[in-house]
Design a protein around this motif. Structure first.
Motif, PDB file in Angstrom:
ATOM      1  N   THR A  83       0.829  -1.208   0.000  1.00 52.88           N
ATOM      2  CA  THR A  83       0.000   0.000   0.000  1.00 52.88           C
ATOM      3  C   THR A  83       0.864   1.258   0.000  1.00 52.88           C
ATOM      4  N   ALA A  84       1.900   1.262   0.839  1.00 52.67           N
ATOM      5  CA  ALA A  84       2.788   2.426   0.931  1.00 52.67           C
ATOM      6  C   ALA A  84       3.504   2.681  -0.392  1.00 52.67           C
ATOM      7  N   THR A  85       3.939   1.614  -1.057  1.00 50.89           N
ATOM      8  CA  THR A  85       4.642   1.751  -2.332  1.00 50.89           C
ATOM      9  C   THR A  85       3.714   2.321  -3.402  1.00 50.89           C
ATOM     10  N   LEU A  86       2.489   1.818  -3.460  1.00 49.93           N
ATOM     11  CA  LEU A  86       1.531   2.307  -4.447  1.00 49.93           C
ATOM     12  C   LEU A  86       1.150   3.766  -4.171  1.00 49.93           C
ATOM     13  N   GLU A  87       0.970   4.108  -2.909  1.00 50.98           N
ATOM     14  CA  GLU A  87       0.626   5.484  -2.555  1.00 50.98           C
ATOM     15  C   GLU A  87       1.771   6.436  -2.911  1.00 50.98           C
ATOM     16  N   ARG A  88       3.017   6.011  -2.679  1.00 48.34           N
ATOM     17  CA  ARG A  88       4.178   6.849  -3.001  1.00 48.34           C
ATOM     18  C   ARG A  88       4.258   7.106  -4.497  1.00 48.34           C
ATOM     19  N   PHE A  89       4.052   6.041  -5.282  1.00 48.59           N
ATOM     20  CA  PHE A  89       4.056   6.175  -6.737  1.00 48.59           C
ATOM     21  C   PHE A  89       2.966   7.146  -7.179  1.00 48.59           C
ATOM     22  N   ALA A  90       1.755   6.958  -6.668  1.00 45.57           N
ATOM     23  CA  ALA A  90       0.628   7.802  -7.057  1.00 45.57           C
ATOM     24  C   ALA A  90       0.880   9.261  -6.687  1.00 45.57           C
ATOM     25  N   PHE A  91       1.404   9.488  -5.490  1.00 47.38           N
ATOM     26  CA  PHE A  91       1.693  10.854  -5.041  1.00 47.38           C
ATOM     27  C   PHE A  91       2.714  11.513  -5.962  1.00 47.38           C
ATOM     28  N   ASP A  92       3.829  10.810  -6.217  1.00 49.92           N
ATOM     29  CA  ASP A  92       4.883  11.381  -7.053  1.00 49.92           C
ATOM     30  C   ASP A  92       4.381  11.676  -8.459  1.00 49.92           C
ATOM     31  N   TRP A  93       3.609  10.737  -9.031  1.00 48.17           N
ATOM     32  CA  TRP A  93       3.146  10.926 -10.401  1.00 48.17           C
ATOM     33  C   TRP A  93       2.204  12.115 -10.499  1.00 48.17           C
ATOM     34  N   LEU A  94       1.269  12.235  -9.564  1.00 47.79           N
ATOM     35  CA  LEU A  94       0.357  13.374  -9.582  1.00 47.79           C
ATOM     36  C   LEU A  94       1.110  14.688  -9.396  1.00 47.79           C
ATOM     37  N   LYS A  95       2.116  14.673  -8.544  1.00 46.80           N
ATOM     38  CA  LYS A  95       2.883  15.894  -8.319  1.00 46.80           C
ATOM     39  C   LYS A  95       3.655  16.293  -9.567  1.00 46.80           C
ATOM     40  N   VAL A  96       4.224  15.296 -10.262  1.00 44.60           N
ATOM     41  CA  VAL A  96       4.982  15.584 -11.483  1.00 44.60           C
ATOM     42  C   VAL A  96       4.069  16.094 -12.587  1.00 44.60           C
ATOM     43  N   ILE A  97       2.961  15.399 -12.864  1.00 42.33           N
ATOM     44  CA  ILE A  97       2.125  15.803 -14.005  1.00 42.33           C
ATOM     45  C   ILE A  97       1.430  17.132 -13.778  1.00 42.33           C
ATOM     46  N   SER A  98       1.290  17.539 -12.515  1.00 39.58           N
ATOM     47  CA  SER A  98       0.631  18.810 -12.235  1.00 39.58           C
ATOM     48  C   SER A  98       1.610  19.982 -12.185  1.00 39.58           C
ATOM     49  N   SER A  99       2.899  19.704 -12.377  1.00 39.64           N
ATOM     50  CA  SER A  99       3.890  20.779 -12.362  1.00 39.64           C
ATOM     51  C   SER A  99       3.840  21.560 -13.679  1.00 39.64           C
ATOM     52  N   ARG A 153      -7.329  17.857 -18.120  1.00 42.83           N
ATOM     53  CA  ARG A 153      -7.837  19.159 -17.694  1.00 42.83           C
ATOM     54  C   ARG A 153      -6.694  20.171 -17.562  1.00 42.83           C
ATOM     55  N   LEU A 154      -5.576  19.726 -17.005  1.00 43.71           N
ATOM     56  CA  LEU A 154      -4.422  20.612 -16.882  1.00 43.71           C
ATOM     57  C   LEU A 154      -3.890  21.028 -18.252  1.00 43.71           C
ATOM     58  N   LEU A 155      -3.821  20.080 -19.177  1.00 43.60           N
ATOM     59  CA  LEU A 155      -3.314  20.381 -20.511  1.00 43.60           C
ATOM     60  C   LEU A 155      -4.214  21.377 -21.236  1.00 43.60           C
ATOM     61  N   LEU A 156      -5.507  21.329 -20.931  1.00 40.71           N
ATOM     62  CA  LEU A 156      -6.456  22.225 -21.587  1.00 40.71           C
ATOM     63  C   LEU A 156      -6.628  23.549 -20.846  1.00 40.71           C
ATOM     64  N   GLY A 157      -5.832  23.745 -19.798  1.00 41.05           N
ATOM     65  CA  GLY A 157      -5.819  25.048 -19.138  1.00 41.05           C
ATOM     66  C   GLY A 157      -6.681  25.186 -17.913  1.00 41.05           C
ATOM     67  N   ASP A 158      -7.318  24.098 -17.478  1.00 38.84           N
ATOM     68  CA  ASP A 158      -8.138  24.172 -16.272  1.00 38.84           C
ATOM     69  C   ASP A 158      -7.218  24.361 -15.067  1.00 38.84           C
ATOM     70  N   ARG A 159      -7.577  25.270 -14.201  1.00 42.70           N
ATOM     71  CA  ARG A 159      -6.744  25.550 -13.026  1.00 42.70           C
ATOM     72  C   ARG A 159      -7.154  24.614 -11.877  1.00 42.70           C
ATOM     73  N   VAL A 160      -6.734  23.371 -11.998  1.00 41.16           N
ATOM     74  CA  VAL A 160      -7.042  22.377 -10.974  1.00 41.16           C
ATOM     75  C   VAL A 160      -6.176  22.659  -9.745  1.00 41.16           C
ATOM     76  N   GLU A 161      -6.823  22.779  -8.593  1.00 32.98           N
ATOM     77  CA  GLU A 161      -6.083  23.052  -7.356  1.00 32.98           C
ATOM     78  C   GLU A 161      -5.533  21.742  -6.799  1.00 32.98           C
ATOM     79  N   LEU A 162      -4.225  21.577  -6.894  1.00 34.88           N
ATOM     80  CA  LEU A 162      -3.592  20.350  -6.405  1.00 34.88           C
ATOM     81  C   LEU A 162      -2.514  20.701  -5.387  1.00 34.88           C
ATOM     82  N   THR A 163      -2.911  20.804  -4.127  1.00 32.33           N
ATOM     83  CA  THR A 163      -1.943  21.001  -3.053  1.00 32.33           C
ATOM     84  C   THR A 163      -1.359  19.642  -2.674  1.00 32.33           C
ATOM     85  N   GLU A 164      -0.314  19.660  -1.867  1.00 35.96           N
ATOM     86  CA  GLU A 164       0.268  18.390  -1.430  1.00 35.96           C
ATOM     87  C   GLU A 164      -0.749  17.581  -0.638  1.00 35.96           C
TER      88      GLU A 164
END
Length: 220
Positions: free
Chosen positions: A90-106, A179-190
């Protein structure tokens, strides 16, 4: 034709100076998009064009390296197949998901992906293929062994690791990237990203969790 550049899936393969150059290239992509040039990167990174050509080959090689550098920020911890339990999986999957979301939202990833989408099918270069090969496909190559280890430990149950990965990837990303690619301002805090990562992991485990009996034996 894909350009050959050093394999930098492991960030330790890069020197600090090379990392700084790729960060400079990513910042320029955010500012200038498709107008990125070797001259501009050399100027921003305070290095010579000769050094850039030596390290990355050409502009397409530099772009490939920036994709690999971004993808390397999505970490997949090594797992001990003999001691893997539900908590560590579970921890490994959560870490992967967190990192990927953080990267794609940058901002850098959004800019890079917009350039890649703009080039796809244009015949200008194969940046779209580079992004797929060193982004999504590379990430699958890192995570699928973890999923296979979970299946071996009878923590999850699936017939095909690729299908399981695609399901997890979809649960994590949902419609956020488009949504991010199309310009939507999705609020993604940590905090938001952390919650989304946990939710996606729990949903995945609910879908693929191995059924066990009172003694931990498979029941079907």
């Amino acid at each position: 034709m894909l350009h050959s550049v050093p394999d930098i899936d492991d960030s330790e393969a890069l020197t600090e100076r090379q990392q700084a150059v790729l960060d400079a290239a990513l910042r320029l992509l955010v500012e200038e998009g498709d107008n990125l040039t070797m001259t501009a990167v050399a100027r921003r990174a305070s290095c010579s064009k000769e050094t850039l050509y030596k390290w990355f080959g050409d502009r397409d090689g530099l772009l490939t390296a920036t994709v690999q550098w971004q993808a390397s920020k999505v970490r997949v911890a090594a797992v001990d197949r003999d001691r893997l339990d539900l908590a560590s999986l579970t921890a490994t999957l959560e870490r992967f998901a967190f990192d990927w979301l953080k990267v794609i939202s940058s901002d850098t990833s959004i800019a890079l992906n917009r350039v890649a989408v703009g080039h796809a099918g244009s015949g200008k270069d194969d940046l779209g293929a580079v992004v797929l090969q060193n982004g999504r496909f590379a990430l699958a190559g890192r995570l699928k062994p973890v999923l296979e280890a979970g299946r071996q430990a009878e923590l999850v149950d699936f017939e095909d690791a690729e299908t399981a990965f695609r399901t997890f990837f979809g649960l994590v990303g949902r419609d956020v990237q488009i949504r991010l690619l199309l310009g939507d301002r999705v609020e993604l805090t940590e905090a938001t990203i952390g919650g989304d990562a946990r939710r996606a992991t729990q949903q995945f485990l609910a879908l693929f969790g191995a059924k066990t009996g009172p003694q931990g034996l498979r029941t079907g």
